[in-house]
Scaffold this motif. Structure first.
Motif, PDB file in Angstrom:
ATOM      1  N   TRP A  11       0.829  -1.219   0.000  1.00  0.00           N
ATOM      2  CA  TRP A  11       0.000   0.000   0.000  1.00  0.00           C
ATOM      3  C   TRP A  11       0.855   1.257   0.000  1.00  0.00           C
ATOM      4  CZ3 TRP A  11      -2.726  -3.730   3.339  1.00  0.00           C
ATOM      5  CH2 TRP A  11      -3.980  -4.108   2.836  1.00  0.00           C
ATOM      6  N   ASP A  13       4.851   3.285   0.419  1.00  0.00           N
ATOM      7  CA  ASP A  13       5.860   3.476   1.473  1.00  0.00           C
ATOM      8  C   ASP A  13       6.715   2.239   1.708  1.00  0.00           C
ATOM      9  OD1 ASP A  13       4.808   6.031   1.808  1.00  0.00           O
ATOM     10  OD2 ASP A  13       3.357   5.320   3.282  1.00  0.00           O
ATOM     11  N   LYS A  16      10.541   2.683  -1.915  1.00  0.00           N
ATOM     12  CA  LYS A  16      10.842   2.802  -3.351  1.00  0.00           C
ATOM     13  C   LYS A  16      11.935   3.834  -3.611  1.00  0.00           C
ATOM     14  CE  LYS A  16       6.495   3.797  -4.058  1.00  0.00           C
ATOM     15  NZ  LYS A  16       5.908   3.465  -2.739  1.00  0.00           N
ATOM     16  N   ALA A  39       2.636  11.230  -3.088  1.00  0.00           N
ATOM     17  CA  ALA A  39       3.805  10.392  -2.809  1.00  0.00           C
ATOM     18  C   ALA A  39       4.785  11.124  -1.904  1.00  0.00           C
ATOM     19  CB  ALA A  39       4.504  10.038  -4.122  1.00  0.00           C
ATOM     20  N   GLY A  40       5.535  10.336  -1.136  1.00  0.00           N
ATOM     21  CA  GLY A  40       6.636  10.882  -0.338  1.00  0.00           C
ATOM     22  C   GLY A  40       7.730   9.839  -0.375  1.00  0.00           C
ATOM     23  N   ILE A 127     -11.849   8.125   2.781  1.00  0.00           N
ATOM     24  CA  ILE A 127     -10.790   7.350   2.106  1.00  0.00           C
ATOM     25  C   ILE A 127      -9.484   7.621   2.830  1.00  0.00           C
ATOM     26  CG2 ILE A 127      -9.455   7.189  -0.061  1.00  0.00           C
ATOM     27  CD1 ILE A 127     -12.094   7.857  -1.528  1.00  0.00           C
ATOM     28  N   GLY A 128      -9.429   8.810   3.436  1.00  0.00           N
ATOM     29  CA  GLY A 128      -8.181   9.214   4.084  1.00  0.00           C
ATOM     30  C   GLY A 128      -7.190   9.685   3.039  1.00  0.00           C
ATOM     31  N   THR A 130      -4.715  12.166   0.822  1.00  0.00           N
ATOM     32  CA  THR A 130      -3.693  13.094   1.295  1.00  0.00           C
ATOM     33  C   THR A 130      -4.186  14.546   1.164  1.00  0.00           C
ATOM     34  OG1 THR A 130      -2.724  13.134  -0.910  1.00  0.00           O
ATOM     35  CG2 THR A 130      -1.802  11.542   0.656  1.00  0.00           C
ATOM     36  N   GLN A 131      -5.356  14.725   0.572  1.00  0.00           N
ATOM     37  CA  GLN A 131      -5.968  16.046   0.357  1.00  0.00           C
ATOM     38  C   GLN A 131      -5.084  16.945  -0.497  1.00  0.00           C
ATOM     39  OE1 GLN A 131      -7.872  17.763   3.770  1.00  0.00           O
ATOM     40  NE2 GLN A 131      -8.611  15.800   4.498  1.00  0.00           N
ATOM     41  N   ILE A 134      -5.377  15.064  -5.735  1.00  0.00           N
ATOM     42  CA  ILE A 134      -5.009  14.046  -6.735  1.00  0.00           C
ATOM     43  C   ILE A 134      -6.242  13.505  -7.480  1.00  0.00           C
ATOM     44  CG2 ILE A 134      -3.859  11.796  -7.064  1.00  0.00           C
ATOM     45  CD1 ILE A 134      -1.959  14.035  -5.957  1.00  0.00           C
ATOM     46  N   GLN A 225       3.113   5.193  -4.893  1.00  0.00           N
ATOM     47  CA  GLN A 225       2.101   4.400  -4.188  1.00  0.00           C
ATOM     48  C   GLN A 225       2.440   2.903  -4.289  1.00  0.00           C
ATOM     49  OE1 GLN A 225       0.530   7.065  -6.485  1.00  0.00           O
ATOM     50  NE2 GLN A 225       1.156   8.262  -4.742  1.00  0.00           N
ATOM     51  N   LEU A 229      -3.081   0.194  -4.090  1.00  0.00           N
ATOM     52  CA  LEU A 229      -3.717   1.522  -4.192  1.00  0.00           C
ATOM     53  C   LEU A 229      -4.057   1.823  -5.650  1.00  0.00           C
ATOM     54  CD1 LEU A 229      -1.505   3.596  -1.689  1.00  0.00           C
ATOM     55  CD2 LEU A 229      -3.923   3.029  -1.411  1.00  0.00           C
ATOM     56  N   THR A 240      -5.857   5.126  -4.718  1.00  0.00           N
ATOM     57  CA  THR A 240      -5.576   6.430  -5.303  1.00  0.00           C
ATOM     58  C   THR A 240      -6.198   6.459  -6.702  1.00  0.00           C
ATOM     59  OG1 THR A 240      -3.883   8.112  -5.636  1.00  0.00           O
ATOM     60  CG2 THR A 240      -3.268   5.843  -6.236  1.00  0.00           C
ATOM     61  N   VAL A 274      -1.526   3.673   4.999  1.00  0.00           N
ATOM     62  CA  VAL A 274      -1.931   4.987   5.516  1.00  0.00           C
ATOM     63  C   VAL A 274      -3.326   5.280   4.983  1.00  0.00           C
ATOM     64  CG1 VAL A 274      -1.199   7.380   5.870  1.00  0.00           C
ATOM     65  CG2 VAL A 274       0.433   5.716   5.011  1.00  0.00           C
ATOM     66  N   GLY A 275      -4.194   5.810   5.812  1.00  0.00           N
ATOM     67  CA  GLY A 275      -5.544   6.131   5.350  1.00  0.00           C
ATOM     68  C   GLY A 275      -6.496   4.983   5.617  1.00  0.00           C
ATOM     69  N   GLY A 276      -7.727   5.114   5.061  1.00  0.00           N
ATOM     70  CA  GLY A 276      -8.768   4.138   5.354  1.00  0.00           C
ATOM     71  C   GLY A 276      -8.677   2.894   4.494  1.00  0.00           C
TER      72      GLY A 276
HETATM   73  P1  IMO Z   1       4.204   6.659  -1.811  1.00  0.00           P
HETATM   74  O1  IMO Z   1       4.572   6.913  -3.247  1.00  0.00           O
HETATM   75  C1  IMO Z   1       1.080   5.537   1.053  1.00  0.00           C
HETATM   76  C2  IMO Z   1      -3.019   6.759   0.040  1.00  0.00           C
HETATM   77  C3  IMO Z   1      -3.676   7.787   0.935  1.00  0.00           C
HETATM   78  C4  IMO Z   1      -5.124   7.348   0.822  1.00  0.00           C
HETATM   79  C5  IMO Z   1      -5.244   6.895  -0.622  1.00  0.00           C
HETATM   80  C6  IMO Z   1      -5.829   7.942  -1.563  1.00  0.00           C
HETATM   81  O2  IMO Z   1       4.935   7.504  -0.837  1.00  0.00           O
HETATM   82  O3  IMO Z   1       4.244   5.201  -1.519  1.00  0.00           O
HETATM   83  P2  IMO Z   1      -4.879  10.213  -2.592  1.00  0.00           P
HETATM   84  O4  IMO Z   1      -4.382  11.441  -1.936  1.00  0.00           O
HETATM   85  O5  IMO Z   1      -3.875   9.545  -3.478  1.00  0.00           O
HETATM   86  O6  IMO Z   1      -6.197  10.402  -3.292  1.00  0.00           O
HETATM   87  O7  IMO Z   1      -5.183   9.195  -1.363  1.00  0.00           O
HETATM   88  O8  IMO Z   1      -3.924   6.583  -1.042  1.00  0.00           O
HETATM   89  N1  IMO Z   1      -1.711   7.147  -0.533  1.00  0.00           N
HETATM   90  C7  IMO Z   1      -0.534   6.674  -0.117  1.00  0.00           C
HETATM   91  N2  IMO Z   1      -0.220   5.850   0.902  1.00  0.00           N
HETATM   92  N3  IMO Z   1       2.053   6.002   0.238  1.00  0.00           N
HETATM   93  C8  IMO Z   1       1.765   6.806  -0.806  1.00  0.00           C
HETATM   94  O9  IMO Z   1       2.678   7.169  -1.719  1.00  0.00           O
HETATM   95  C9  IMO Z   1       0.430   7.214  -0.990  1.00  0.00           C
HETATM   96  N4  IMO Z   1      -0.196   8.018  -1.887  1.00  0.00           N
HETATM   97  C10 IMO Z   1      -1.486   7.959  -1.598  1.00  0.00           C
HETATM   98  O10 IMO Z   1      -3.195   7.720   2.240  1.00  0.00           O
HETATM   99  O11 IMO Z   1      -5.342   6.219   1.633  1.00  0.00           O
END
Ligand code: IMO
Ligand code: GDP
Ligand code: MG
Length: 432
Positions: A11, A13, A16, A39-40, A127-128, A130-131, A134, A225, A229, A240, A274-276
């Protein structure tokens, strides 16, 4: 020439960013192909930490070209902030090290406002997200209302598209979401300023990339992501809004599937989310807390605590298949050290059955409970180990069991956040 696609298998993180940074050594071009600043991606190079949200994680290597592909959605303020910060820290001295697709879509203030207001109105069913806007930005792309880099840097086109969009978006924000309207003049001025900075990086990326393929350059495609996702293949609707699996690299960069030579999956030695949304292996106990603490599992984008659980073979078998993985980079194995026992989820108990195929329904997933296989753990600190043979016996058995269950070889093992903390069994670029 080789083209390697790197994707998250869980999911997000998974680590990568670290692996992209490492493999950039062997690449000429690094390309992001989907997602945005949701993404982070974290890199630690000689004790210095970098977090990239939009710019490919290969950017620290001088002489390589980083490309933001057509499949990405760009928040220009975030992009410019990343460029400025990199330059301040002594990187990206040569602007030709970064290129941005003219076809990439722009995240506008109304996308963020809609994302936020919708999340607030969802109550218990969030959904939780990232606001970061996207979802709404990809919606506009699909409904052909989107503003691309190409449109942003042409003042006349931008003005017209912004006017059209604001008519519709302001009515929606005000009447449906009960949120504030967006002012045309303010956005026009701010985004015109952004356009000036961005214009010099804008290219026809598909043409650029395919010419590099013709010249037999090494390409590294960086996914954001993770597979679960993915808008089509993930745990919908808790996903996402883009295709995060390896297939997304073809559409998000404009590369033929015939030109993909290797798909590398990044898999964390346990699972986070992360998120729901459903998470069968989630641990709401001391063990979950151990993984969160020891793994530093707090979001690189929003700072939210990540939900944690054991590794899940049911989901990984599925994501190995949809991605067509050639190899796995197993990350954060060091986080498991100190545990007496390590569990692997090999099935889902659902009513009176044990499922071994990943159910696509979020509703079914919510009702599943994990079936575990238990292995002996290891006590030793493994964070400075560079060779597989030097790992504790039980760490080796864990890796071998994962390989066996996934029928895919583990080609590298990450044992710490730094670039140097890696056990390289086989550099994918050297075998393709
Ligand atoms: P990296 O690239 C983890 C999750 C959000 C939420 C769902 C939808 O760092 O792995 P969005 O803002 O995309 O509409 O949110 O996706 N989400 C991530 N969870 N790592 C990420 O990116 C994510 N990018 C989005 O938490 O549950
Ligand atoms: P990404 O989104 O997939 O790039 O992953 P993130 O950067 O969001 O999250 C991974 C986190 O784990 C970051 O803080 C990394 O610095 C860290 N990390 C990456 N690999 C390892 C590893 O092997 N061991 C440990 N302990 N940390 C790691
Ligand atoms: Mg991340």
């Amino acid at each position: 020439m080789s083209t390697l696609v790197l994707v998250g298998t869980q999911w997000g993180d998974e680590g990568k960013g670290k692996i992209v940074d490492l493999l950039t050594e062997s690449a000429d071009l690094v390309i992001r192909f989907q997602g945005g600043n949701n993404a982070g991606h974290t890199l630690v190079v000689e004790d210095e930490k970098f977090v990239f949200h939009l710019i490919p994680s290969g950017i620290l290597h001088a002489g390589k070209i980083s490309v933001i592909g057509n499949g990405v959605v760009i928040d220009p303020a975030v992009l410019i902030e990343e460029i400025t910060s990199l330059k301040k820290r002594g990187y990206l001295a040569d602007d030709s090290g970064l290129a941005i697709s003219r076809d990439a879509h722009i995240i506008m203030p109304y996308h963020k406002a809609i994302d936020k207001a919708r999340e607030e109105s969802r109550g218990g069913k969030k959904i939780g997200t990232t606001q970061r806007g996207i979802g709404p930005a990809y919606e506009d792309k699909a409904s052909r209302k989107g503003i691309r880099v190409e449109d942003l840097i042409d003042e006349t086109v931008f003005k017209e598209k912004l006017e059209d969009n604001l008519k519709e978006k302001n009515a929606y924000l005000k009447k449906v979401l009960n949120a504030d309207e967006i002012d045309f003049d303010e956005v026009f001025k701010q985004y015109s300023d952004f356009a000036e900075t961005i214009a010099k990086y804008a290219i026809d990326s598909q043409d650029f990339i395919n010419k590099k393929i013709k010249k037999k350059k090494n390409l590294l495609l960086e996914g954001a992501q993770g597979a679960l996702l993915d808008i089509d293949h993930g745990t919908y609707p808790y996903v996402t809004s883009s295709n995060t699996i390896s297939g997304g690299a073809c559409t998000g960069a404009g590369i033929s599937p015939r030109n993909i030579d290797y798909v590398l999956g990044i898999t964390k030695a346990y699972t986070t989310r992360v998120g729901g949304g459903p998470f069968v292996c989630e641990l709401n106990d001391d063990m979950g807390e151990f993984l969160q603490e020891n793994g530093g599992e707090f979001g690189a984008t929003t700072g939210r605590p990540r939900r944690c659980g054991w590794v899940d073979i049911v989901q990984l078998q599925y994501t190995t298949a949809v991605n067509g993985l050639d190899g796995i980079a197993l990350t954060k194995l060091d986080v498991l050290s100190g545990l007496k026992k390590i569990k692997i989820c090999t099935g889902y108990r659902y009513n009176d059955n044990v499922l071994t195929d990943f159910p696509s329904s979020a509703k079914i997933l919510e009702e599943c409970t994990p079936v575990y296989e238990e292995l002996d753990g290891f006590e030793e600190d493994i964070s400075e180990i560079k060779e597989f043979d030097k790992l504790p016996e039980n760490a080796k058995l864990y890796v071998k069991r994962l390989e066996e269950l996934l029928e895919t070889k583990v080609v590298m093992i990450s044992v710490g956040c730094k670039r140097s903390q890696i056990i390289m069994l086989e550099n994918p670029f050297s075998v393709i």
